[in-house]
Design an enzyme around this catalytic site. Structure first.
Site, PDB file in Angstrom:
ATOM      1  N   HIS A  73       0.821  -1.220   0.000  1.00 16.27           N
ATOM      2  CA  HIS A  73       0.000   0.000   0.000  1.00 16.27           C
ATOM      3  C   HIS A  73       0.856   1.271   0.000  1.00 16.27           C
ATOM      4  O   HIS A  73       0.534   2.241   0.674  1.00 16.27           O
ATOM      5  CB  HIS A  73      -0.940   0.004   1.217  1.00 16.27           C
ATOM      6  CG  HIS A  73      -2.024  -1.042   1.166  1.00 16.27           C
ATOM      7  ND1 HIS A  73      -3.214  -0.864   0.488  1.00 16.27           N
ATOM      8  CD2 HIS A  73      -2.086  -2.277   1.701  1.00 16.27           C
ATOM      9  CE1 HIS A  73      -3.965  -1.953   0.622  1.00 16.27           C
ATOM     10  NE2 HIS A  73      -3.307  -2.834   1.353  1.00 16.27           N
ATOM     11  N   ASP A 132      -0.806  -4.999   6.025  1.00 16.37           N
ATOM     12  CA  ASP A 132      -1.834  -5.827   5.370  1.00 16.37           C
ATOM     13  C   ASP A 132      -1.546  -6.009   3.878  1.00 16.37           C
ATOM     14  O   ASP A 132      -0.875  -5.195   3.257  1.00 16.37           O
ATOM     15  CB  ASP A 132      -3.216  -5.180   5.531  1.00 16.37           C
ATOM     16  CG  ASP A 132      -3.264  -3.788   4.920  1.00 16.37           C
ATOM     17  OD1 ASP A 132      -2.336  -3.003   5.172  1.00 16.37           O
ATOM     18  OD2 ASP A 132      -4.223  -3.487   4.183  1.00 16.37           O
ATOM     19  N   GLU A 133      -2.113  -7.070   3.360  1.00 19.73           N
ATOM     20  CA  GLU A 133      -2.183  -7.298   1.909  1.00 19.73           C
ATOM     21  C   GLU A 133      -0.873  -7.039   1.170  1.00 19.73           C
ATOM     22  O   GLU A 133      -0.879  -6.444   0.093  1.00 19.73           O
ATOM     23  CB  GLU A 133      -3.279  -6.420   1.290  1.00 19.73           C
ATOM     24  CG  GLU A 133      -4.657  -6.721   1.839  1.00 19.73           C
ATOM     25  CD  GLU A 133      -5.737  -5.795   1.287  1.00 19.73           C
ATOM     26  OE1 GLU A 133      -6.826  -6.303   1.012  1.00 19.73           O
ATOM     27  OE2 GLU A 133      -5.508  -4.580   1.141  1.00 19.73           O
ATOM     28  N   ALA A 134       0.234  -7.529   1.757  1.00 16.87           N
ATOM     29  CA  ALA A 134       1.539  -7.287   1.124  1.00 16.87           C
ATOM     30  C   ALA A 134       1.821  -8.369   0.089  1.00 16.87           C
ATOM     31  O   ALA A 134       2.857  -9.027   0.125  1.00 16.87           O
ATOM     32  CB  ALA A 134       2.620  -7.221   2.192  1.00 16.87           C
TER      33      ALA A 134
END
Ligand code: TNX
Length: 486
Positions: A228, A291-293
């Site tokens: 992100h 998150d969401e790496a």
């Protein structure tokens, strides 16, 4: 018919103990005064807004009194409220306790008239952390908008506001020595669809922190990494693998950007940012995302988080991170925030077993950006459709195996902003579901009852309307001012 006296327990979140004394009602009148004591002006402001009466604050005898009693047994945020025929007394051990008592008292003012129901409330929170998260990266919200949001949430005794300050589509906090972050990441055309430009200067952020603190709300700043980060990589080429700045992104894709775990420039950057954010933030927590790496290998992810956790500690903060962070062994002070919809999570359970406290934000219950129904014009639906009943009908202490009551710091309701454009959009997604989450965070489990919550929630329709706060008029609730409409 609008009621002219409310029942003593008609409060959200439901108070821990309520003992009505029906003969002891007290009517606030134009001769009622408030004693000059800690928090008196805030209490007066709330009661003036609710009653329209002058309610002067004065030294000496007065009908409404607050007492700060540090030897009292109310804990950090609890209070006792007593309403009798001759007046009202609130007691707490802290100014925060007095402030929450004032919120309770103002909810007891009826829609018409100003008679308060007699009796006693003794109240304290189930969890110390009752949060809401606002995504200011996908769409920027001004200082005044965030202040209005703070005013709206404190009515439900929410005491943490997590600001998601950075993401692929925007960087919203000015960082000394790294001016391009906000020049590029906060400029025109940033945000989803380029529709949410803006950033907080250091002074803006300090102003927000202070405004929230006066209302006993602690800001938790989030710098999301190692994923992100497209906005940061668009500002500084040294943060990409090949040194070339990324192009700006305004779409809703996730999982494509990553800081480079093997580059020293990465950690120099991260330390600059953490030092600055920590210095600007008096609260104990600094959220590092995590998150969401999907664009970071598992090994690089562990390398990165293992390097960054000590930096947060170095600048005096406790790290909070989305629960993926628990892929590494966490220090006890670090706080994983569970956000998924699965029934179990090994990393979070392991962290809890090692002594970490957990924040519960299961997306299928707490995500304020989920649509209410398939017809909702705003929001997403990847986790669930979340009705008011759905947001109320769960217990954080039984949500994840290995993460019981003792392991919980509390609950938080995140509001992601991909589909939101106005403050009314934000409020419409927040209300009336945030009160459900706030009650789960504050009220003892024994008080939890949908029929009661639903009835108490109905009274908020006219109150929100009077306050100018947009809310979703869910058909699950019998809003009193719905009579005669459509
Ligand atoms: C997942 S929840 C995300 C966010 C999105 C959100 C939309 C989480 C830690 N990451 O990047 O905005 O879904 O609901």
């Amino acid at each position: 018919m609008p009621e002219s006296t409310r029942a003593l327990g008609d409060v959200i979140p439901a108070p821990a103990k309520v003992r009505p004394v029906p003969a002891a009602d007290f009517t606030i009148s134009d001769s009622t005064a408030i004693s000059a004591a800690p928090g008196a002006e805030q209490l007066a402001g709330l009661l003036r807004a609710a009653t329209g009466l002058p309610l002067p604050v004065r030294a000496g005898a007065a009908e409404i009194t607050s007492v700060l009693d540090e030897t009292g047994e109310h804990g950090d945020e609890g209070y006792a409220l007593s309403i009798a025929a001759d007046g009202v007394t609130i007691r707490a051990a802290t100014p925060a306790g007095l402030f929450w008592a004032a919120q309770t008292l103002s909810q007891l003012v009826p829609a018409t008239g100003s008679t308060l129901p007699g009796g006693e409330i003794v109240d304290r929170p189930r969890f110390g952390y009752r949060g809401v998260m606002l995504d200011v990266a996908r769409h920027f919200w001004t200082v005044d908008e965030v202040k209005a949001y703070v005013d709206a949430i404190v009515q439900f005794k929410v005491n943490y506001l997590h600001l998601h300050l950075t993401d692929d589509q925007g960087w919203r906090l000015e960082i000394d020595g790294r001016p391009r972050l906000t020049e590029v990441g906060g400029g025109a055309g940033t945000g989803v669809d380029g529709a949410g430009p803006g950033f907080y200067t250091r002074a803006d952020y300090a102003d927000l922190v202070a405004y929230a603190a006066q209302r006993f709300v602690t800001i938790v700043p989030e710098i999301d990494m190692p994923g992100h980060v497209n906005a940061a990589q668009a500002a500084y080429g040294e943060l990409t693998a090949d040194g070339t700045p990324a192009g700006p992104r305004t779409d809703q894709e996730v999982g494509y950007s990553s800081l480079v775990a093997g580059k020293e420039e990465t950690y120099a950057f991260v330390e600059d940012v953490i030092r600055e954010v920590a210095a600007l933030t008096p609260g104990p927590f600094l959220h590092i995302g995590g998150d969401e790496a999907q664009a970071t290998s598992a090994e690089d992810y562990r390398t990165f988080i293992t390097r960054v956790l000590p930096l947060v500690a170095k600048y005096g903060k406790r790290a909070v991170g989305w629960h993926e962070m628990a892929a590494v062994e966490l220090p006890e002070t670090a706080v994983p925030q569970f956000w998924r919809i699965e029934a179990a999570d090994e990393g979070t359970a392991r962290a809890a077993a090692n002594g970490s406290k957990v924040i519960m934000s299961p997306a299928d219950r707490t995500y304020l950006d989920m649509k209410y129904t398939a017809e909702s014009p705003l929001g997403l639906d990847w986790a669930a459709l979340i009705s008011v009943a759905q947001s109320y009908d769960w217990d954080p202490a039984t949500r994840l195996p290995g993460v019981g009551e003792e392991a919980l710091l509390g609950v938080e309701a995140p509001l992601w902003a991909e589909t939101l454009r106005t403050l009314d959009d934000v409020l419409t997604m927040t209300f009336p579901r945030l009160p459900a989450i706030a009650e789960i965070g504050w009220s003892p489990r024994e008080t939890h009852e949908w029929a009661s919550f639903r009835r108490r929630l109905a009274a908020w329709g006219p109150r929100w309307t009077a306050q100018g706060i947009a809310y979703h008029r869910s058909p699950e609730i019998d809003w009193p001012d719905q009579a005669g409409i459509g």
